[in-house]
Write a protein that holds these residues in place. Sequence first.
Motif, mmCIF file in Angstrom:
data_model
loop_
_atom_site.group_PDB
_atom_site.id
_atom_site.type_symbol
_atom_site.label_atom_id
_atom_site.label_comp_id
_atom_site.label_asym_id
_atom_site.label_seq_id
_atom_site.Cartn_x
_atom_site.Cartn_y
_atom_site.Cartn_z
ATOM 1 N N SER A 32 0.830 -1.208 0.000
ATOM 2 C CA SER A 32 0.000 0.000 0.000
ATOM 3 C C SER A 32 0.862 1.255 0.000
ATOM 4 O O SER A 32 0.614 2.200 -0.773
ATOM 5 C CB SER A 32 -0.921 -0.019 1.226
ATOM 6 N N ILE A 33 1.876 1.275 0.869
ATOM 7 C CA ILE A 33 2.751 2.448 0.923
ATOM 8 C C ILE A 33 3.525 2.593 -0.379
ATOM 9 O O ILE A 33 3.710 3.707 -0.886
ATOM 10 C CB ILE A 33 3.705 2.336 2.126
ATOM 11 N N ARG A 34 3.946 1.462 -0.948
ATOM 12 C CA ARG A 34 4.690 1.545 -2.211
ATOM 13 C C ARG A 34 3.814 2.117 -3.325
ATOM 14 O O ARG A 34 4.273 2.964 -4.099
ATOM 15 C CB ARG A 34 5.220 0.166 -2.603
ATOM 16 N N ASN A 35 2.554 1.668 -3.397
ATOM 17 C CA ASN A 35 1.655 2.227 -4.412
ATOM 18 C C ASN A 35 1.471 3.725 -4.214
ATOM 19 O O ASN A 35 1.464 4.505 -5.184
ATOM 20 C CB ASN A 35 0.291 1.531 -4.348
ATOM 21 N N SER A 36 1.335 4.134 -2.950
ATOM 22 C CA SER A 36 1.176 5.554 -2.662
ATOM 23 C C SER A 36 2.421 6.345 -3.044
ATOM 24 O O SER A 36 2.333 7.429 -3.638
ATOM 25 C CB SER A 36 0.856 5.743 -1.176
ATOM 26 N N VAL A 37 3.586 5.787 -2.733
ATOM 27 C CA VAL A 37 4.836 6.475 -3.057
ATOM 28 C C VAL A 37 5.034 6.537 -4.569
ATOM 29 O O VAL A 37 5.473 7.566 -5.113
ATOM 30 C CB VAL A 37 6.021 5.762 -2.375
ATOM 31 N N GLU A 38 4.701 5.449 -5.271
ATOM 32 C CA GLU A 38 4.834 5.462 -6.732
ATOM 33 C C GLU A 38 3.905 6.497 -7.364
ATOM 34 O O GLU A 38 4.285 7.165 -8.334
ATOM 35 C CB GLU A 38 4.539 4.069 -7.287
ATOM 36 N N LYS A 39 2.699 6.656 -6.796
ATOM 37 C CA LYS A 39 1.799 7.717 -7.290
ATOM 38 C C LYS A 39 2.402 9.095 -7.041
ATOM 39 O O LYS A 39 2.321 9.986 -7.891
ATOM 40 C CB LYS A 39 0.440 7.593 -6.610
ATOM 41 N N ASP A 40 3.017 9.260 -5.858
ATOM 42 C CA ASP A 40 3.666 10.540 -5.572
ATOM 43 C C ASP A 40 4.817 10.795 -6.541
ATOM 44 O O ASP A 40 5.022 11.940 -6.987
ATOM 45 C CB ASP A 40 4.201 10.548 -4.133
ATOM 46 N N VAL A 41 5.559 9.747 -6.891
ATOM 47 C CA VAL A 41 6.666 9.910 -7.835
ATOM 48 C C VAL A 41 6.137 10.317 -9.211
ATOM 49 O O VAL A 41 6.683 11.220 -9.859
ATOM 50 C CB VAL A 41 7.484 8.600 -7.923
ATOM 51 N N MET A 42 5.062 9.663 -9.652
ATOM 52 C CA MET A 42 4.489 10.011 -10.950
ATOM 53 C C MET A 42 3.953 11.444 -10.957
ATOM 54 O O MET A 42 4.103 12.185 -11.947
ATOM 55 C CB MET A 42 3.379 9.025 -11.312
ATOM 56 N N THR A 43 3.330 11.835 -9.840
ATOM 57 C CA THR A 43 2.848 13.217 -9.744
ATOM 58 C C THR A 43 4.012 14.191 -9.769
ATOM 59 O O THR A 43 3.946 15.260 -10.392
ATOM 60 C CB THR A 43 2.035 13.404 -8.455
ATOM 61 N N ALA A 44 5.100 13.826 -9.082
ATOM 62 C CA ALA A 44 6.289 14.678 -9.086
ATOM 63 C C ALA A 44 6.868 14.799 -10.492
ATOM 64 O O ALA A 44 7.306 15.881 -10.907
ATOM 65 C CB ALA A 44 7.336 14.120 -8.116
ATOM 66 N N ILE A 45 6.892 13.684 -11.253
ATOM 67 C CA ILE A 45 7.388 13.745 -12.642
ATOM 68 C C ILE A 45 6.488 14.637 -13.488
ATOM 69 O O ILE A 45 6.960 15.425 -14.325
ATOM 70 C CB ILE A 45 7.470 12.324 -13.231
ATOM 71 N N THR A 46 5.176 14.540 -13.297
ATOM 72 C CA THR A 46 4.233 15.393 -14.040
ATOM 73 C C THR A 46 4.490 16.866 -13.756
ATOM 74 O O THR A 46 4.570 17.693 -14.678
ATOM 75 C CB THR A 46 2.787 15.036 -13.652
ATOM 76 N N ASP A 47 4.628 17.195 -12.469
ATOM 77 C CA ASP A 47 4.895 18.588 -12.105
ATOM 78 C C ASP A 47 6.251 19.037 -12.621
ATOM 79 O O ASP A 47 6.403 20.177 -13.113
ATOM 80 C CB ASP A 47 4.828 18.750 -10.587
ATOM 81 N N ALA A 48 7.258 18.165 -12.517
ATOM 82 C CA ALA A 48 8.597 18.523 -12.995
ATOM 83 C C ALA A 48 8.597 18.734 -14.504
ATOM 84 O O ALA A 48 9.285 19.631 -15.018
ATOM 85 C CB ALA A 48 9.596 17.438 -12.607
ATOM 86 N N ASP A 49 7.824 17.933 -15.238
ATOM 87 C CA ASP A 49 7.723 18.086 -16.692
ATOM 88 C C ASP A 49 7.152 19.456 -17.046
ATOM 89 O O ASP A 49 7.674 20.158 -17.925
ATOM 90 C CB ASP A 49 6.844 16.979 -17.254
#
Length: 466
Positions: A32-49
């Motif tokens: 569960s935490i890994r899925n949440s962290v992976e979503k945060d990483v994807m959101t961070a990549i979106t914002d960084a893009d």
Amino acid sequence: MKHFKAISSIFIIIIAFIFVCNVLYMRGLYRSIRNSVEKDVMTAITDADLDELWIRLESKESSAAMKVDTTDMKNQAEILAGIDNTGTMMTESKVNGETVSAQTLQPDMNQPYYNLFSQTITNQLHSIVDNYIPSNLNIMDSVLTKRLSSRFIYPDFVAVEVIDSSGNIIQKNPRAFPRNHDEFTFCFDSLNGMSYRAYMTPLTNHILKEMAGVIVTVFLLMLSFALAFWYLFHTVSKLRSIEEMKDDFVNNMTHELKTPIAIAYSANDALLNYDTDNDPAKKETYLRIANRQLNRLRELVENILAMSMERRKTMQIKQENIQLCPLLKEIAAAQRMRSEKEIRIEVDVNDGVSVISDKDHLSNIMNNLIDNAIKYSGNCVDIKITATPEEISVSDNGIGIPQKSIPYLFNKFYRVPHGNIQDVRGYGIGLYYVKSILDKMGWIISVKSNEGKGSTFTIKFNKDGK
């Protein structure tokens, strides 16, 4: 006691089941935490893009390449978007009035409209800007690191490269990638099949830090249970051993007490029922037998009482200056009078040797050691008592003590097993008494023994052994 193993087994099974449940729970929590962290990483990549895209738009290189003034960009490039009554989103990007790209997207109920809208606008911007100036991977790496840190994710390594829809590298990152890393792919231009592939150190450490509280709590809980059960089993095993030794002690003590009583009673009965006045030798023999058995009873009772006093911690040591030579010679003379065996006792001590101790207890200690030497020897006993200002030693030519028994020799109720000696009786408190008294005096005792050759007990007058 007899139900202890069954009850303990049930509790162990229950605790093991709880432990397995906790492991499964932590496994699910990890996912569960890994899925949440992976979503945060994807959101961070979106914002960084998006950040990197706007940084390119604001750069001088972008203005020169597109040959437009960024302050009047809206007149040169535009993005049109709209949603019809069916919820379908339509976008179109134009440069200088010419359509560069157009896209129609059906609504996705699993994704909010603002995410879809943001992604669509970003795709359209990429379709315009990427034609003039490529992505700046150094900026992307830096911005992505900042976006991750704002979400409390701190990887040691972050690097981004551009790939096409087939996974081929279009724009390679010059940095060297670590051997172990996690990969995340984000499509920033779906029209042209262009994506960012982000590399970063594994997220396992970050996830484990998130779970640290639960992991430590479960570990400490199971460790506490394990230590509690170990202590419980240790205590119960010790109690069972004590109970068995107590039963042996009671049996042996009863036999020890009954034997001298029976012998003394028989001797006294002979004196009463037979005419011994006319046979002085027989009379003296019976009286000596009775006297020896009564002395043995006295020794048994004194040892038991001394052990009981030591247990209550009320025993007092009377300190006095004792001349060892006369004391040891007196003890040796009394022991030589025992008629069961041929006993030879040599006392090697100078006249001037003295020690500060309790005379009664020191006498009991020496009598115990000599008595053991006589018991565990053959028909002819050779004992040597040596004393110096530093120590006293008692050596014999007896059957010796097995090396495996020496560490337990001074334990309460412990008796050295001698399968070939059947006529030696005892109840295992003599040497325990000796060790207890010596501890109170601040002295130490050690043993050296060879089976079949004899033993030497050495008492040092101080714990440093100097």
